[in-house]
Design a protein around this motif. Structure first.
Motif, PDB file in Angstrom:
ATOM      1  N   HIS B  49       0.589  -1.095  -0.213  1.00  0.00           N
ATOM      2  CA  HIS B  49      -0.171  -0.220  -0.613  1.00  0.00           C
ATOM      3  C   HIS B  49       0.770   1.204   0.156  1.00  0.00           C
ATOM      4  O   HIS B  49       1.947   1.189   0.488  1.00  0.00           O
ATOM      5  CB  HIS B  49      -0.908   0.164   1.205  1.00  0.00           C
ATOM      6  CG  HIS B  49      -1.652  -1.315   1.465  1.00  0.00           C
ATOM      7  ND1 HIS B  49      -3.020  -1.393   0.507  1.00  0.00           N
ATOM      8  CD2 HIS B  49      -1.527  -2.413   2.045  1.00  0.00           C
ATOM      9  CE1 HIS B  49      -3.396  -2.693   1.094  1.00  0.00           C
ATOM     10  NE2 HIS B  49      -2.734  -3.408   2.038  1.00  0.00           N
ATOM     11  N   CYS B  51       1.442   5.489  -0.085  1.00  0.00           N
ATOM     12  CA  CYS B  51       1.030   6.532   0.566  1.00  0.00           C
ATOM     13  C   CYS B  51       1.582   7.731  -0.611  1.00  0.00           C
ATOM     14  O   CYS B  51       2.272   8.055  -1.334  1.00  0.00           O
ATOM     15  CB  CYS B  51       1.830   7.600   2.162  1.00  0.00           C
ATOM     16  SG  CYS B  51       3.191   7.483   1.307  1.00  0.00           S
ATOM     17  N   ARG B 103      -2.915   5.056   0.697  1.00  0.00           N
ATOM     18  CA  ARG B 103      -3.740   5.267   2.176  1.00  0.00           C
ATOM     19  C   ARG B 103      -2.613   6.405   2.456  1.00  0.00           C
ATOM     20  O   ARG B 103      -1.787   7.030   2.536  1.00  0.00           O
ATOM     21  CB  ARG B 103      -2.813   4.094   3.081  1.00  0.00           C
ATOM     22  CG  ARG B 103      -4.422   2.721   2.855  1.00  0.00           C
ATOM     23  CD  ARG B 103      -3.811   1.877   3.008  1.00  0.00           C
ATOM     24  NE  ARG B 103      -4.477   0.409   2.932  1.00  0.00           N
ATOM     25  CZ  ARG B 103      -4.521  -0.341   3.707  1.00  0.00           C
ATOM     26  NH1 ARG B 103      -3.897  -1.044   5.065  1.00  0.00           N
ATOM     27  NH2 ARG B 103      -5.550  -1.558   3.424  1.00  0.00           N
ATOM     28  N   GLY B 129      -2.229  -1.242   8.917  1.00  0.00           N
ATOM     29  CA  GLY B 129      -1.818  -0.081   9.860  1.00  0.00           C
ATOM     30  C   GLY B 129      -1.151   0.120  11.110  1.00  0.00           C
ATOM     31  O   GLY B 129      -0.580   1.302  10.954  1.00  0.00           O
TER      32      GLY B 129
END
Lengths: 226, 226
Positions: B49, B51, B103, B129
């Motif tokens: 994932h 950013c 994310r 997370g």
């Protein structure tokens, strides 16, 4: 092939270290409990068992396996000899370790992850020695190449024990037991095959997928039960 | 890197096919049982994932993820974009798939087998997370390189569900459930984390080590319980 080679070496090294640490730890924990057999759990990395005929082709006529290190079961050992295995889609894994002594039939034991890497769409879960109708593979040794017609399996998780230990657990050869692994990734293997032999020492064999799934290296909270 | 590349592609293809087949099969089996939520179990291959900030570096300022295929949870998708990850011992895995949408924090989810391949001695089991204090890695994209200070985890096995489904199971967010997988390599995952969200669809996510260990592709005998 650099990555497969490195992975193979990495896995073997780690597995060896884990095996020693776990054995020492569990034997230490087992002290003073005369009633409970000492349970060891070991991870089998992918490996091959070889028959005399295939040994002749792969390593030359009359070649013998060279002892590298002992395995937990009496008389079994990791050999210095390794081969390359080629799967159905021409992918290969180098440095596939041979375990001794030689057997009547050649056999390759892979984790399912290894099988995928080699291009197998599936390999059957079998007890060692039960290879009828299983897939084959090309095996390349320093002196020759063998086309295995069958013998590629994923070894079913199993526990070796002697008759006294079997009596203590209340199980017999062919029964299945459960193995609970604690810790964060904890799980319970529900189909641990019982293998009983007078020469056996109590220990569970699982493959690298199973060990990695349950985080075997993370915990000493291990329980074998009916 | 040919073998890692092939393995990566093979795993993703297989996982996708399995996902579709299992979903169809389980939805079919679920027909007529109005009471029981339809359970789907899916295998997450290693993935990343990303950013916004890291996306800018890896794929160029303002770059967006390109939709490749939908994932089971509403709004989530596999992107066409992939990166290369370099581990602590300079080993690498190419074609690490990025999952969208972007994310707040970049995160890499690996099976433990992948982690060993990359040279990690261990990676922590975490919920997505929760990356504080986890290992980092070098990520290479077509336009630049990012040094992740942290974010490499092994995702804990978990089940997504909506509040109605949670009520039906009698569980709440943060609880743990058990997932029994039948078949020859059958086992029970004892620590399946419950994640509850109104937008969620009931399904379990496990990694490739877990799916390969239990032979998820071999059985439809699957049971989720408290």
């Amino acid at each position: 092939m650099a990555s497969a080679l490195q992975n193979s070496l990495g896995t073997i090294d780690r597995s060896t270290v884990e095996q020693i640490v776990r054995q020492v730890a569990l034997e230490f924990l087992g002290r003073g409990k005369a009633q409970a057999p000492v349970l060891t759990v070991q991870t089998s990395s992918r490996h091959m068992h070889v028959c005399r005929e295939d040994m002749d082709v792969l390593f030359g006529p009359g070649a013998e396996l060279t002892f590298d290190r002992p395995l937990y079961q009496e008389g079994n050992f990791a050999a210095k000899e390794t081969v390359t295995i080629v799967g159905p889609r021409s992918r290969l894994i180098s440095n596939l370790r041979i375990l001794g002594p030689m057997r009547k039939q050649s056999q390759v034991e892979l984790a399912f992850t290894d099988a995928i890497m080699l291009g197998f769409s599936d390999i059957p879960v079998r007890l060692s020695g039960d290879i009828a109708g299983t897939p084959g593979a090309i095996i390349i040794g320093p002196k020759g190449v063998v086309e295995l017609k069958e013998g590629v399996i994923r070894a079913a998780i199993h526990v070796h024990m002697n008759p006294a230990e079997a009596a203590q657990f209340g199980v017999a050869k062919g029964d299945k037991m459960k193995l609970r692994i604690g810790g964060q990734a904890g799980l319970t293997f529900n189909n641990v095959h019982v293998r009983v032999d007078p020469t056996s020492r109590l220990n569970v064999h699982m493959d690298t997928d199973e060990a990695n799934a349950c985080g075997l290296h993370l915990t000493k909270d291990i329980e074998l039960f009916k």
